[in-house]
Design a protein around this motif. Structure first.
Motif, PDB file in Angstrom:
ATOM      1  N   VAL A 124       6.626  40.924 -49.444  1.00 23.27           N
ATOM      2  CA  VAL A 124       5.389  41.550 -48.972  1.00 23.27           C
ATOM      3  C   VAL A 124       4.202  41.131 -49.838  1.00 23.27           C
ATOM      4  N   SER A 125       3.144  40.656 -49.187  1.00 23.83           N
ATOM      5  CA  SER A 125       1.894  40.415 -49.917  1.00 23.83           C
ATOM      6  C   SER A 125       0.739  41.201 -49.307  1.00 23.83           C
ATOM      7  N   ALA A 126       0.994  41.911 -48.202  1.00 26.77           N
ATOM      8  CA  ALA A 126       0.009  42.819 -47.612  1.00 26.77           C
ATOM      9  C   ALA A 126       0.774  43.921 -46.892  1.00 26.77           C
ATOM     10  N   ILE A 127       0.277  45.155 -47.035  1.00 26.78           N
ATOM     11  CA  ILE A 127       0.987  46.286 -46.447  1.00 26.78           C
ATOM     12  C   ILE A 127       0.007  47.401 -46.129  1.00 26.78           C
ATOM     13  N   GLY A 128       0.308  48.190 -45.098  1.00 28.25           N
ATOM     14  CA  GLY A 128      -0.532  49.329 -44.740  1.00 28.25           C
ATOM     15  C   GLY A 128       0.157  50.175 -43.690  1.00 28.25           C
ATOM     16  N   MET A 129      -0.287  51.412 -43.536  1.00 31.51           N
ATOM     17  CA  MET A 129       0.297  52.318 -42.548  1.00 31.51           C
ATOM     18  C   MET A 129      -0.160  51.931 -41.147  1.00 31.51           C
ATOM     19  N   SER A 130       0.794  51.933 -40.214  1.00 29.55           N
ATOM     20  CA  SER A 130       0.494  51.670 -38.815  1.00 29.55           C
ATOM     21  C   SER A 130       0.923  52.884 -37.985  1.00 29.55           C
ATOM     22  N   THR A 131       1.142  52.688 -36.699  1.00 25.54           N
ATOM     23  CA  THR A 131       1.500  53.789 -35.801  1.00 25.54           C
ATOM     24  C   THR A 131       3.009  53.891 -35.638  1.00 25.54           C
ATOM     25  N   GLN A 132       3.455  55.022 -35.094  1.00 17.54           N
ATOM     26  CA  GLN A 132       4.841  55.212 -34.658  1.00 17.54           C
ATOM     27  C   GLN A 132       5.851  54.882 -35.761  1.00 17.54           C
ATOM     28  N   ASN A 133       5.649  55.488 -36.927  1.00 15.94           N
ATOM     29  CA  ASN A 133       6.580  55.324 -38.064  1.00 15.94           C
ATOM     30  C   ASN A 133       6.730  53.863 -38.490  1.00 15.94           C
ATOM     31  N   TYR A 150      10.051  52.299 -40.722  1.00 18.75           N
ATOM     32  CA  TYR A 150      10.690  52.803 -41.931  1.00 18.75           C
ATOM     33  C   TYR A 150      11.722  53.895 -41.649  1.00 18.75           C
ATOM     34  N   LEU A 151      11.790  54.397 -40.425  1.00 22.11           N
ATOM     35  CA  LEU A 151      12.855  55.336 -40.073  1.00 22.11           C
ATOM     36  C   LEU A 151      14.113  54.601 -39.609  1.00 22.11           C
ATOM     37  N   LYS A 152      13.921  53.551 -38.827  1.00 26.36           N
ATOM     38  CA  LYS A 152      15.051  52.762 -38.330  1.00 26.36           C
ATOM     39  C   LYS A 152      15.418  51.611 -39.255  1.00 26.36           C
ATOM     40  N   ASN A 153      14.554  51.353 -40.246  1.00 24.58           N
ATOM     41  CA  ASN A 153      14.763  50.228 -41.165  1.00 24.58           C
ATOM     42  C   ASN A 153      14.836  48.902 -40.395  1.00 24.58           C
ATOM     43  N   GLU A 154      13.912  48.747 -39.448  1.00 19.76           N
ATOM     44  CA  GLU A 154      13.870  47.555 -38.601  1.00 19.76           C
ATOM     45  C   GLU A 154      12.534  46.838 -38.769  1.00 19.76           C
ATOM     46  N   TYR A 155      12.602  45.509 -38.772  1.00 13.86           N
ATOM     47  CA  TYR A 155      11.410  44.693 -38.957  1.00 13.86           C
ATOM     48  C   TYR A 155      11.272  43.724 -37.789  1.00 13.86           C
ATOM     49  N   LYS A 156      10.022  43.584 -37.286  1.00 15.64           N
ATOM     50  CA  LYS A 156       9.774  42.605 -36.230  1.00 15.64           C
ATOM     51  C   LYS A 156       8.491  41.846 -36.544  1.00 15.64           C
ATOM     52  N   THR A 157       8.548  40.544 -36.352  1.00 16.64           N
ATOM     53  CA  THR A 157       7.377  39.680 -36.512  1.00 16.64           C
ATOM     54  C   THR A 157       6.559  39.725 -35.232  1.00 16.64           C
ATOM     55  N   ILE A 158       5.227  39.827 -35.355  1.00 16.51           N
ATOM     56  CA  ILE A 158       4.406  39.916 -34.143  1.00 16.51           C
ATOM     57  C   ILE A 158       3.363  38.810 -34.042  1.00 16.51           C
ATOM     58  N   SER A 159       3.172  38.016 -35.095  1.00 14.72           N
ATOM     59  CA  SER A 159       2.136  36.975 -35.029  1.00 14.72           C
ATOM     60  C   SER A 159       2.735  35.596 -35.274  1.00 14.72           C
ATOM     61  N   ASN A 160       1.976  34.582 -34.923  1.00 16.21           N
ATOM     62  CA  ASN A 160       2.315  33.224 -35.334  1.00 16.21           C
ATOM     63  C   ASN A 160       1.998  33.063 -36.816  1.00 16.21           C
ATOM     64  N   PRO A 161       2.526  32.036 -37.471  1.00 18.82           N
ATOM     65  CA  PRO A 161       2.196  31.811 -38.885  1.00 18.82           C
ATOM     66  C   PRO A 161       0.691  31.586 -39.071  1.00 18.82           C
ATOM     67  N   LEU A 162       0.132  32.184 -40.113  1.00 18.04           N
ATOM     68  CA  LEU A 162      -1.287  31.989 -40.412  1.00 18.04           C
ATOM     69  C   LEU A 162      -1.476  30.629 -41.073  1.00 18.04           C
ATOM     70  N   THR A 163      -2.567  29.964 -40.715  1.00 15.49           N
ATOM     71  CA  THR A 163      -2.789  28.604 -41.204  1.00 15.49           C
ATOM     72  C   THR A 163      -3.506  28.567 -42.545  1.00 15.49           C
ATOM     73  N   GLU A 164      -4.193  29.660 -42.902  1.00 17.25           N
ATOM     74  CA  GLU A 164      -4.906  29.738 -44.175  1.00 17.25           C
ATOM     75  C   GLU A 164      -4.449  30.966 -44.951  1.00 17.25           C
ATOM     76  N   ALA A 165      -4.512  30.867 -46.272  1.00 17.09           N
ATOM     77  CA  ALA A 165      -4.121  31.987 -47.129  1.00 17.09           C
ATOM     78  C   ALA A 165      -5.093  33.162 -46.956  1.00 17.09           C
ATOM     79  N   ILE A 166      -4.581  34.370 -47.140  1.00 12.75           N
ATOM     80  CA  ILE A 166      -5.394  35.576 -47.015  1.00 12.75           C
ATOM     81  C   ILE A 166      -6.171  35.827 -48.307  1.00 12.75           C
TER      82      ILE A 166
END
Length: 271
Positions: A124-133, A150-166
């Motif tokens: 993790v290099s960026a983190i924040g609270m979102s919706t629906q746990n 964080y309740l189901k301990n499940e992770y899903k990717t939703i974006s394409n790889p970023l081309t530039e560093a944050i």
């Protein structure tokens, strides 16, 4: 070209020059509303219940008048990131151990997640609270934005790889904002839709208000920028009393200026 036409051309040129200069030098005069001393390394802001949050010697504190709650966890190293969006589930992240804690409104630990132990590799290099746990995650390993339940301990990717560093990021429940190293400003919603929001001004520190407005610091000056302004050069200076300051935060038209020993809160009305 006739003399009359030449005079008109010169007039419009001068008027345009003054207009451009004025656009760069608009002023916002916030009104001081409170001022108090503080003993903290980092002031983090307020919640909607009037509590203030700070870090001193790596101890996280929640304070309102004489009411004080504290949390410390020496074993995880220094606190890297704090998310106060949900005062009932406060996010503390410790990057040395790739671990996040969720705390309740009395700063008792609800959940501890070590992302290094997840079945899907996550750094993790960026983190924040979102919706629906869920938590917003930027996973350095694949350079993609994702959501972690964080309740189901499940992770899903939703974006394409970023081309530039944050360079900077900020989240709310529904949006992950970031500015890359070239100062390009983007947003990603919970469905993975990425929107280019424009070019951010050069900044030392920045705080995003909404998808088209932000406050930023350059040197010891504060500025307000609205990218929807028809004059793209318009940047308004926010005139505060402090000649130098360590940090600032903005929430619900309250601008807080943090120095080594005190905080001044201003009521600010943006254009």
């Amino acid at each position: 070209m006739t003399k009359t036409a030449l005079k008109l051309l010169l007039f419009f040129f001068i008027a345009g020059s003054f207009s451009g200069a004025f656009a760069q030098n608009l002023k916002i005069n916030p009104k001081p509303i409170s001022h108090f001393e503080i003993n903290a390394d980092t002031f983090l802001g307020y919640d909607s219940f009037g509590y203030s949050y700070q870090i001193k010697n790596n101890v996280f504190s929640k304070i309102k008048e004489k009411e004080v709650f504290e949390y410390k966890n020496v074993s995880l190293g220094n606190i890297t990131k704090v998310d106060l969006q949900n005062p009932l589930k406060i996010v503390l992240y410790y990057d040395a151990f790739n671990t996040v804690l969720l705390l309740d409104n009395q700063l008792n630990k609800i959940t501890e997640i070590n992302f290094s132990q997840n079945t899907t590799p996550i750094v993790v290099s960026a983190i924040g609270m979102s919706t629906q746990n869920q938590l917003w995650i930027y996973n350095t390993l694949n350079q993609q934005i994702g959501l972690f339940d964080y309740l189901k301990n499940e992770y899903k990717t939703i974006s394409n790889p970023l081309t530039e560093a944050i360079k900077y990021y900020q989240t709310d429940f529904n949006t992950f904002y970031w500015i890359d190293k070239k100062n390009n400003w983007f947003s990603c919603d919970i469905f993975g839709k990425i929107t280019a929001l424009g070019k951010a001004a050069d900044f030392d520190k920045i705080e995003i208000i909404n998808p088209h407005q932000y406050i930023f610091r350059k040197g010891n000056l504060l500025y307000f920028k609205d990218i929807t302004d028809t004059n793209s050069n318009t940047i308004s200076e926010i005139e505060i009393l402090e000649k130098s300051f360590d940090n600032f935060c903005y929430k619900d038209q309250i601008l807080s200026i943090f120095t080594a020993k005190e905080i001044t809160n201003y009521k600010i009305v943006t254009p």
